[in-house]
Write an enzyme that holds these catalytic residues in place. Structure first.
Site, PDB file in Angstrom:
ATOM      1  N   ARG A  12     -17.192  -0.018  -0.699  1.00 37.41           N
ATOM      2  CA  ARG A  12     -16.173  -0.408   0.273  1.00 37.41           C
ATOM      3  C   ARG A  12     -16.450  -1.859   0.645  1.00 37.41           C
ATOM      4  O   ARG A  12     -17.553  -2.200   1.069  1.00 37.41           O
ATOM      5  CB  ARG A  12     -16.213   0.495   1.508  1.00 37.41           C
ATOM      6  CG  ARG A  12     -15.001   0.326   2.406  1.00 37.41           C
ATOM      7  CD  ARG A  12     -15.041   1.267   3.593  1.00 37.41           C
ATOM      8  NE  ARG A  12     -14.891   2.663   3.231  1.00 37.41           N
ATOM      9  CZ  ARG A  12     -13.725   3.271   3.051  1.00 37.41           C
ATOM     10  NH1 ARG A  12     -12.598   2.572   3.167  1.00 37.41           N
ATOM     11  NH2 ARG A  12     -13.689   4.551   2.743  1.00 37.41           N
TER      12      ARG A  12
ATOM     13  N   PHE B 128      -2.495  -0.590  -9.920  1.00 37.27           N
ATOM     14  CA  PHE B 128      -2.737  -1.885  -9.283  1.00 37.27           C
ATOM     15  C   PHE B 128      -3.954  -2.622  -9.847  1.00 37.27           C
ATOM     16  O   PHE B 128      -4.188  -3.773  -9.510  1.00 37.27           O
ATOM     17  CB  PHE B 128      -2.892  -1.725  -7.765  1.00 37.27           C
ATOM     18  CG  PHE B 128      -3.931  -0.734  -7.313  1.00 37.27           C
ATOM     19  CD1 PHE B 128      -5.282  -1.030  -7.386  1.00 37.27           C
ATOM     20  CD2 PHE B 128      -3.549   0.490  -6.794  1.00 37.27           C
ATOM     21  CE1 PHE B 128      -6.237  -0.132  -6.959  1.00 37.27           C
ATOM     22  CE2 PHE B 128      -4.493   1.404  -6.364  1.00 37.27           C
ATOM     23  CZ  PHE B 128      -5.855   1.097  -6.441  1.00 37.27           C
TER      24      PHE B 128
ATOM     25  N   ASP C 262       1.264   5.510  -0.041  1.00 38.17           N
ATOM     26  CA  ASP C 262       0.608   6.688   0.505  1.00 38.17           C
ATOM     27  C   ASP C 262       0.686   7.837  -0.495  1.00 38.17           C
ATOM     28  O   ASP C 262       1.726   8.472  -0.644  1.00 38.17           O
ATOM     29  CB  ASP C 262       1.315   7.083   1.803  1.00 38.17           C
ATOM     30  CG  ASP C 262       0.352   7.675   2.801  1.00 38.17           C
ATOM     31  OD1 ASP C 262      -0.762   8.013   2.393  1.00 38.17           O
ATOM     32  OD2 ASP C 262       0.724   7.787   3.983  1.00 38.17           O
TER      33      ASP C 262
ATOM     34  N   GLU D 230      -2.341   4.645  -7.805  1.00 38.42           N
ATOM     35  CA  GLU D 230      -1.972   5.620  -6.779  1.00 38.42           C
ATOM     36  C   GLU D 230      -0.884   6.522  -7.353  1.00 38.42           C
ATOM     37  O   GLU D 230       0.121   6.031  -7.879  1.00 38.42           O
ATOM     38  CB  GLU D 230      -1.464   4.903  -5.526  1.00 38.42           C
ATOM     39  CG  GLU D 230      -1.399   5.755  -4.298  1.00 38.42           C
ATOM     40  CD  GLU D 230      -2.733   5.849  -3.557  1.00 38.42           C
ATOM     41  OE1 GLU D 230      -2.798   6.611  -2.566  1.00 38.42           O
ATOM     42  OE2 GLU D 230      -3.700   5.162  -3.946  1.00 38.42           O
TER      43      GLU D 230
ATOM     44  N   ARG E   1      -5.114   8.703  -4.670  1.00 35.68           N
ATOM     45  CA  ARG E   1      -5.822   7.708  -5.482  1.00 35.68           C
ATOM     46  C   ARG E   1      -6.143   8.340  -6.834  1.00 35.68           C
ATOM     47  O   ARG E   1      -6.630   9.482  -6.902  1.00 35.68           O
ATOM     48  CB  ARG E   1      -7.094   7.283  -4.770  1.00 35.68           C
ATOM     49  CG  ARG E   1      -7.886   6.192  -5.479  1.00 35.68           C
ATOM     50  CD  ARG E   1      -7.189   4.840  -5.393  1.00 35.68           C
ATOM     51  NE  ARG E   1      -8.014   3.815  -6.007  1.00 35.68           N
ATOM     52  CZ  ARG E   1      -9.023   3.215  -5.401  1.00 35.68           C
ATOM     53  NH1 ARG E   1      -9.362   3.549  -4.161  1.00 35.68           N
ATOM     54  NH2 ARG E   1      -9.704   2.284  -6.022  1.00 35.68           N
TER      55      ARG E   1
ATOM     56  N   LYS F 197      -7.152  -3.203   3.986  1.00 31.33           N
ATOM     57  CA  LYS F 197      -5.838  -2.576   4.171  1.00 31.33           C
ATOM     58  C   LYS F 197      -5.364  -2.801   5.600  1.00 31.33           C
ATOM     59  O   LYS F 197      -6.126  -2.666   6.556  1.00 31.33           O
ATOM     60  CB  LYS F 197      -5.888  -1.093   3.834  1.00 31.33           C
ATOM     61  CG  LYS F 197      -6.952  -0.298   4.565  1.00 31.33           C
ATOM     62  CD  LYS F 197      -7.033   1.133   4.061  1.00 31.33           C
ATOM     63  CE  LYS F 197      -8.148   1.915   4.764  1.00 31.33           C
ATOM     64  NZ  LYS F 197      -8.284   3.298   4.257  1.00 31.33           N
TER      65      LYS F 197
ATOM     66  N   ASP G 277      43.895  14.042  -9.976  1.00 26.28           N
ATOM     67  CA  ASP G 277      44.419  12.693  -9.741  1.00 26.28           C
ATOM     68  C   ASP G 277      43.759  11.695 -10.683  1.00 26.28           C
ATOM     69  O   ASP G 277      42.792  11.036 -10.349  1.00 26.28           O
ATOM     70  CB  ASP G 277      44.172  12.296  -8.277  1.00 26.28           C
ATOM     71  CG  ASP G 277      44.896  10.999  -7.917  1.00 26.28           C
ATOM     72  OD1 ASP G 277      45.527  10.400  -8.814  1.00 26.28           O
ATOM     73  OD2 ASP G 277      44.824  10.594  -6.747  1.00 26.28           O
TER      74      ASP G 277
ATOM     75  N   LYS H 280       0.859  -1.197   0.000  1.00 23.52           N
ATOM     76  CA  LYS H 280       0.000   0.000   0.000  1.00 23.52           C
ATOM     77  C   LYS H 280       0.887   1.235   0.000  1.00 23.52           C
ATOM     78  O   LYS H 280       1.789   1.357   0.836  1.00 23.52           O
ATOM     79  CB  LYS H 280      -0.919   0.016   1.221  1.00 23.52           C
ATOM     80  CG  LYS H 280      -1.934   1.141   1.153  1.00 23.52           C
ATOM     81  CD  LYS H 280      -2.879   1.123   2.333  1.00 23.52           C
ATOM     82  CE  LYS H 280      -4.011   2.130   2.122  1.00 23.52           C
ATOM     83  NZ  LYS H 280      -3.574   3.445   1.677  1.00 23.52           N
TER      84      LYS H 280
END
Length: 609
Positions: free
Chosen positions: A198, A117, A25, A76, A28, A204, A528, A23
């Protein structure tokens, strides 16, 4: 279209009928592409104006994607910090930007990624009612056919990437916690994509951090409890909580506060520190806990146990098998850096630091007493090193190879300040990069390093070579030219380093020299070119230095190489803030290896020879 939403769980489902994804952050985002490209947030707002780099990348790859249009993808939008973590603070800053100039600067310096995803429509076929496994197989096939990453990679130039599924929760959870990611989502293999719903077939599970704190106040209007910790004798407020506490616990806590109040006003009831609780939260953002949830009462603690130092330590989720001894030990004085501060620096810088240590024979300089005592070089891995420390035997020396975060933190606990690496990996037959070490006689002559670097950049640009630059963290600058692996020898690169050195000396003989004897150099900068050879080492990008100012060998943008540049501006306490604000100047270092065209330059030098 409103996106489907996961449910929060505190117990992860396991079994063959579940798959797991990292997941991230961010924001979306639903990507649709028919006649035009649209990228829309969860609230239906267009994101393309604030994140123009996504549209530019899609248009650059239009020919590859065109056969699959129209399409609709779920994902995301993130600022990718490492393969398992997105930086919430950075994406929030981008989301609030309104200046086209600032947006364009950020899009170039620190571009965001669209991590996909799920697939809803592909080649005009709606697949939302298909099972999760079927949709995921379609998504994997799509990404492979268009040649874009099927796993998140913060070093890739591809701004469209895929989030892969995992069969084992424990495997992916170990990585998420190690890299301080947000959490894991679990999806049932028969899960369908349902608009605006949902569901419990998509849950999650978050990577909570825990803090022991005490209650300081109750807000009458909304029922929030305010908490704090002690920093010395001063109370530091760290946020407030409402969720996670049971109704009977909430009523008991409210009554206790009311019975023991020290002050009450229209909005708040205040109480002296006495009631200790444990709160779980995601991270600290703008000095407050994000998504705080009550976990439990801590009747075993006193308010004096709830300290700011303990709070800061709990934020980092350090691996449990890496022991940190004497965390309060002072290592630097100006700026003040204690051992735990240093461990936190290594933890936070690891996504940028570890890629340069990976598969390299490591030499460290250890400072057992910090900057205040004697130091020593260490090449051989000590017998007491833990099992997770990888080693490689080379020329009779059992070198440490720092391939993971645990090893890096263990070395930090050993108070290793400087990380020196060779110019090739253990898998390379020749140099992995060319590095010019521009080392003036003292920091007083740092302007010579700036002058040399800019002259080298002119030549490299003329030759169409990709280059990077960093401070040494000591008194000079170092210019890098990434090379493809196993293609060139050190004899090949010596032709080029000698050519550049001779060019600098011939152009400005009063400022530059290739004289090996220090006494014969005067105040000239020593170029060098001999140092770039097998077995020699250089300080790694983002490595601290054993200097009084706690300086870091810091990657720069070329436009920063000017007369205002100062070594001492790049110190341990401000490096992460710099990356968050400006991005990582070495972000495309490894990608540039594959497109670096050194063949023509080398052919010319061999012909000239």
């Amino acid at each position: 279209m409103k996106p489907m939403l996961p449910s929060l769980t505190f117990e992860i489902p396991e079994g063959d009928e579940w798959r797991y994804e990292v997941k991230y952050d961010g924001f979306r985002a639903l990507l649709t592409w028919d006649q035009e490209i649209r990228l829309v947030s969860r609230n239906g707002k267009s994101l393309l104006e604030i994140f123009p780099e996504i549209k530019s990348f899609l248009l650059e790859n239009e020919e590859k994607i065109k056969p699959f249009l129209p399409l609709s993808l779920d994902g995301e939008l993130v600022y990718l910090e490492n393969p398992y973590k997105a930086n919430f603070g950075n994406i929030q800053v981008r989301g609030r930007m309104r200046s086209d100039i600032r947006i364009a600067e950020k899009a170039k310096q620190a571009p965001c990624y669209l991590l996909i995803f799920d697939v809803l429509v592909l080649n005009n076929k709606n697949v939302m009612s298909e099972s999760y496994l079927k949709r995921k197989d379609l998504l994997i096939s799509f990404f492979k056919k268009i040649g874009l990453p099927t796993t998140p990679d913060e070093k890739s130039n591809a701004l469209l990437q895929m989030i892969p599924p995992y069969k084992s929760f424990s495997d992916i959870w170990d990585k998420v916690t190690l890299f301080d990611g947000e959490g894991v989502v679990a999806k049932h293999i028969q899960n369908q994509w349902e608009e605006g719903k949902r569901t419990n077939t998509w849950v999650k599970f978050k990577n909570w951090k825990y803090v022991s704190c005490f209650v300081t106040a109750y807000e009458k209007s909304n029922g929030y409890f305010y908490v704090g910790v002690y920093n010395q004798k001063e109370i530091v407020p760290i946020g407030q909580f409402l969720f996670g506490i049971k109704p009977d616990e909430k009523q008991a806590l409210f009554q206790t506060i009311k019975d023991n109040k020290v002050n009450e006003e229209q909005q708040f009831i205040y109480v002296e520190p006495a009631i200790c609780v444990e709160i779980k939260y995601l991270e600290i953002y703008e000095e407050q806990m994000r998504e705080p949830h009550f976990d439990r009462f801590r009747f075993d603690l006193t308010p004096q146990d709830c300290t700011y130092e303990r709070f800061v330590g709990q934020q980092k989720n350090l691996p449990s098998d890496v022991e940190i001894s004497h965390p309060e030990k002072p290592l630097w004085e100006h700026p003040p850096v204690q051992k735990m501060d240093y461990i936190h620096y290594l933890r936070d810088i690891s996504p940028y630091f570890l890629p340069f240590l990976e598969n390299r024979l490591l030499t460290v300089i250890r400072y057992p007493h910090g900057i205040f005592g004697e130091a020593f070089y260490q090449k051989n891995c000590p017998d007491y090193a833990p099992e997770y420390v990888e080693t490689k035997l080379d020329d009779g020396i059992n070198y440490i190879v720092c391939n993971n975060l645990k090893t890096l933190l263990w070395l930090g606990n050993q108070i290793s300040f400087e990380f020196h690496i060779p110019f090739q990996t253990v898998k390379s037959k020749g140099p992995s990069e060319i590095v010019f070490d521009l080392d003036p006689p003292s920091r007083e002559y740092f302007h010579l390093a700036i002058k040399a670097a800019l002259l080298i950049k002119e030549v490299l640009d003329h030759l169409h070579l990709i280059s990077f630059v960093k401070t040494s963290g000591s008194k000079g600058l170092q210019v890098y030219i990434p090379l493809p692996e196993n293609r060139y020898s050190f004899d090949d690169t010596r032709l080029f380093t000698a050519f550049i050195a001779e060019y600098l000396v011939s152009k400005e003989p009063a400022d530059f020299t290739i004289e090996r004897m220090k006494k014969n150099r005067g105040n000239r900068l020593y170029v060098d070119y001999v140092q770039h050879s097998e077995g020699k080492t250089i300080i790694a990008p983002y490595s601290p230095r054993g200097k009084a100012e706690a300086t870091v060998a810091t990657p720069l943008y070329w436009e920063e190489v000017n007369d205002q540049l100062k070594i001492e501006d790049f110190q341990i306490p401000n490096i992460l803030k710099r990356i968050e604000k400006q991005g990582d100047p070495f972000r495309t270092f490894f990608q540039s290896k594959e497109v670096q065209n050194f063949d023509d330059v080398l052919a010319f030098l061999k012909q000239k020879k």
